[in-house]
Structures are given as structure tokens and as C-alpha cells.
Design a protein around this motif. Sequence first.
Motif: not given
Ligand SMILES: Nc1ncnc2c1ncn2[C@@H]1O[C@H](COP(=O)(O)OP(=O)(O)OP(=O)(O)O)[C@@H](O)[C@H]1O
Lengths: 277, 395
Positions: A98, B13, B15, B17, B19, B38-45, B160, B193
Motif C-alpha cells: 500500500r 495500524y 490507518d 486503528a 488493534a 470474538p472476531s476483530g479483538c486483536g488476537k491475530s495482531t 486458529e 475464537h
Molecule cells: N492491516 C490492518 N490495517 C488496519 N487495521 C487492521 C489491520 N489488520 C487488522 N486490523 C484491525 O485490527 C483489529 C484486530 O484485528 P485482528 O486481525 O487482530 O483480529 P482477530 O482477533 O484476529 O479477529 P479474527 O478472529 O476475526 O481473526 C480489527 O479491528 C481489524 O479491523
Amino acid sequence: MMSHRGRTLTGWGVVNLLVILYALIPVCWIAALSFKDPSTLTDGNFIPREWTWANYRGIFQTSEFTRALVNSIGIAVIATTIAVVLGTMAAYAVARLRFPGKRVLIGMSLLIAMFPPISLVSPLFNIERVLGIFDTWAGLIIPYMTFSLPLAIYTLSAFFREIPWDLEKAAKMDGATPAQAFRLVIAPLAAPGVVTTAILVFIFCWNDFLFAISLTSTTAARTVPAAIAFFTGSSQFQQPTGSIAAAAVVITVPIVIFVLLFQRRIVAGLTAGAVKG
Amino acid sequence: MAEIVLDGITKRYPDGALAVRDFNLTIADGEFVILVGPSGCGKSTTLNMIAGLEDITEGTLRIDGRVVNDRAPKDRDIAMVFQSYALYPHMNVRDNMGFALRLAKVDKAVIRTKVEEAARILDLTQHLDRKPANLSGGQRQRVAMGRAIVRDPKAFLMDEPLSNLDAKLRVQMRTQIAALQRRLGTTTVYVTHDQVEAMTLGDRVVVMRGGLVQQVGTPQHLYDAPVNLFVAGFIGSPGMNFLGATLEQNALRTSLGDLAVDDRLRRLLERQDAPRELIVGIRPEDFEDAALVGERRTGQACTATVDVRESVGSDVYVHFTQEGGPAGITELAELAADSGLADTGMRGHRIVARLDPATRAAEGSPMDLWIDTSRIHVFDPATGANLTHPERAEY
Ligand SMILES: Nc1ncnc2c1ncn2[C@@H]1O[C@H](COP(=O)(O)OP(=O)(O)OP(=O)(O)O)[C@@H](O)[C@H]1O
Ligand SMILES: [Mg+2]
């Protein structure tokens, strides 16, 4: 009674046959002409009465054609190589990164592709004469590259987008440097895309007539499509039709072989099995 | 093997966000830690920051005492299993598993033995020369695991890893992963999750919500003493039942009747200045068919009409609907959305009770239920905090 499926198949078969005939008849015609003796050229037969290699022998006897063939091969290969290498790098960036101005970059490159080449011929003619690259290989390679790069970037970035990003992360986790990840994981997967793009670009360079005729003046850089236009008959009362047909066949055959050879690689989805599927 | 310390880790991030916020955790050598939420809570991050695939905005990450914030993934000696498996499609299983060792310039014969050893453990020996495209989902998953274990890394990170398998295979692989981790004794961080995976796999579970750690503890501790509404609702399946309640003199008035407040609970509520409007949480197993309880235990009886009766052999689940569930609580709305309950179009508020299979409960008819009031949880609707277990999470 024919089943519904059977009828559909027959319908498609007929349509396919028509399309193939439409595409192949001119090619066959040229091929047939190339095997005719100059005296029987206008005898009205589609299939030559007497087969002769005279036309082929004729064109390979003069340096006019062989020199052009060398030019064609050299220019097309170099232009393709550069365009594909640059295109691969650009497409990778477009697909993976990006960065500000990405859309502008893509838009600009498409703009170049859409620009009618004919309108650029006279400016290019003047520019190249000033720069001293008129009637040289470089004088053709540069415009070919410019005009095929957008095509290359576009097709390649589509291929790169198909490669799951996770693969690159996995390679990173496995200890690969970015260069290793690209060379050992991404490049092999992008190979079908690169080959496809290379063929498309090569065909574009190989077939071009407009630039070849306008930006060359001697046999120094004149490619086959342009050189054919300068063919003359063995006497001024004879049409060079046979020689032109033979030359056309000679430059068509490599393309056909190319495509046949790589067709399977192009079609095969190499990334199957990378992810869950 | 290594100790991993996350000290005030924050991720923002580009942008903007946010996380992950101020994540603090010490993962002991050999420990199996689960990140759940839950989804989007920041686990993967969080996981990607440990791996080195994402930059850490703030805080320090130490592996074996060394700060690794600025180290590339390859210098952290950590293996990762991806949700998508991310197998190299142009390499056969053997080359996939040996790729990391090949990059590390390990001797060919050593790679061979290590790969074959891993293949034996994972039951992949007969597939070593096949391409990933020709493997089943479960086999691909095992190859992904194999790729991690051949390296004998300091830690495993798994994002996951089982979510692409069908339910039966998932249970099977779950036990395999648990056994494998115990056998290898490698520090593992596992993202899911699925709260069943979280409960069964980990030594400790980290519950996250909206980038914030809610609670860290052993699965049993999270189950018995959730710190807030979110954890209480997230952990456990079927989830905890929530009811709006008003604190009266000696009782909590709910739509299921008045629940007696014992001395311990009253003192706790007084000490914390509890508001009058509260939320009561009751786990499904803390209900029982009143007819089967008899006089032996103290508790509370109430009457409700059974909507659905589900028998699973060992237990009977009874669903009934209550008017006036707790409304306007964001945590609960979020939980409902996450579990898909919000989409079922159910009116009213559903309560699930787990009863002894001897129960006579029948669909459509009223029954007497007994509630174990000593095990109820009371939450503050404003903060979501669990007033019954006010102690902070054990770290
Ligand atoms: N590259 C990115 N740029 C901006 N925001 C991001 C990016 N990646 C993830 N996010 C935001 O960060 C937050 C956490 O994302 P993350 O992928 O860690 O969620 P998660 O807990 O792994 O969810 P899931 O269970 O759906 O995998 C989300 O709100 C997502 O929108
Ligand atoms: Mg995730």
C-alpha cells in the motif's frame, strides 16, 4: 432421439467450428500461397497444384529477410525481457504494497496503453532523430517496452494477487530473507503468469508494424513485418506475393509453437493446494 | 524453548486503528497460552507482533530475556502455523517441512531424518512425496504442524489452526495438538475464537475484547470467577444466563422470582457500593429440576414454561424464554452478535438450564426449577464488573 445435452454439445460444436474456420482460413491461404510457384499464383486454386519451396529458398537467399529476422528476434527478446523484469517488480509492488499514489500509478500506466500509438509516431520520429537512436535497435526496444509495460503490469499483478499473502509470511517465519521468499516461493508460483505475460509482450513486439516502419530507415533495425513491405519481385513485372507469404509463414510459426508449448503451464493453476481449498 | 514477555504492547495500524492496547503477559517456558475473543479483538495482531510479522507500536517484547522488538521474524526462532496452513504448493510435503532447515543450511542428511521423524509423529510418512494439492484438509493441517515442529523452535504460534477443519476432525486434532505440545514442551501461543478449544487446550487463557485483555487465568478460574460480564458470557457453552435484577432488602428481584442474598454476597455488595439495578448471571448447570433436588440443598425454586427440551444423553438442556432480559448492555449485545444469537430472531430473552437426565420436563408445559443461589454471579450493569468475585485477575 438426441438428448438435450447432446443437442447443446452439437450446437457448441458448430459454433466453434465456424469460429475456427474464420480464424484459420486466412492463415491457410497464406500458407498455401507460400508454396505456390510464382507462375501459378493466380491460377485460382486454393491448394497448390505443384508444391515448391522456391519462395522460402528465395527469401533466405537475400540478406534483406535474414537480417530483418535477426532484428526481429533480437529486438523482441530484449524488449520482452526488460518489460517482464520491470513489470514483475512493479506488479509485485502494486499487488502487495500500500503506498500513496498507487491508484494514480495504475491509472497512468493504463493511460499509456490506451494512447493511440499512431499519434505518437511523428513525435517519436523527431525525438529519436535528435537523440540519435533513430533506426537502431534501441529506437524500437524503448517504445515497445513502454507500450507493453502497462500490459505486463496489469496481467502480472492479477497473477500476484492470486498468490496468498500467507505464503510469504510463512516463508518469512521459516527464516527466509525477502529476496529468498521471492525467489523460492513467490517466483515459482508466479511463473505461469510471467510466461503468459512474456508471450503476450513478445507477440506484441513481434507483430508490430507501425513503429517498425516509422522508426527505421535501413536494414539496421528493420524488423520482419516492416521488411516484408520492402520485398520486390525478382523482376519488376513480378509480384513478390510468394515471398511475402513465405516470410509471413516463417514469422508466424514461432509464435504458434510458443503458445502450444506453454499453453498447459499457462492454464494450470499452480497455486492449488496452498490454502485450505 | 523460551519465556515470552509482553510488556505494555500496543498496536496502532497506519490507518489509525488501535488493534491492541497495553497488553501485559508473561508466558512461562513451556507454557500453553490461549488467546481467545470474538472476531476483530486483536488476537491475530498480538500473535503477529510476537512473530515479528507486525511492528510493535509501543511496549517491549522479550524472548528469553532479550528485547526482540526490532528483530526480523527469522531472527526470533519462532515457528508459526497459519489458519490457511500456507503450504508451499510447488513443493512436496517433504520439502515443505524441510524448507526452514534448508534455509538454515542444515546438513541434508539431518534434514531428512528430522523430517521423517516429524512425519512419523504426525502420521504423514506415506504422504511425504505428495504435493499439498493432493492432500485432505486434515493432512494439510498436519503438514503445517510438521513444518513448525521439525525446526524445534523456541516457541510455536498458532493462529486458529483448526478452524478450517470439520467438527469431528477438529476435536481429533485438538487432542493431538495438546498431546504434541506436552510431549515437546515447547512454549505455545494459540489463537482461537472457539471457547471450547480455549478451555480444553491451554494452561492459561487470555480473554480479549476490543484490543484489551479482559482476564488471564486457568480455564477453571475463568469459568468460576469471571471478572466481568464479557468473560462470564464468553466462557462456557452454553453460555451463562443473564437476568436483570433489582436489589431489595434480602433478595435480588428477577423475572425468575426473588433470589435470596446470603451474608457473604450482601457484604460484598455493600462493600462495593453496588447500585440497586444489577445483572444476575446463572450458569446452566446451576439450575436443576426442583423435583430432583429435594430438601437436601438450599436454593431457590421458581416456575417456568419449557420451550425446547434437548436431550444429549448425559444431560437434558431445557430452554425457556423470559421477558425483560438485561437490555442496553453493550457487552451482552456483542456476545450475542459473536455467537450468532442476535440473528436467530428470537423474541424475549432465552434461558438455558442443564438438568439431570431423570427430569420429567416436557416441551410446552411449566416446570419447577431450582436455582443454586450460592453460585450465582452479580454484575454491575454500568461497568460490567463481577461483584461476586471482585478480586483482580491473576497474572
Ligand atoms: N492491516 C490492518 N490495517 C488496519 N487495521 C487492521 C489491520 N489488520 C487488522 N486490523 C484491525 O485490527 C483489529 C484486530 O484485528 P485482528 O486481525 O487482530 O483480529 P482477530 O482477533 O484476529 O479477529 P479474527 O478472529 O476475526 O481473526 C480489527 O479491528 C481489524 O479491523
Ligand atoms: Mg485472526
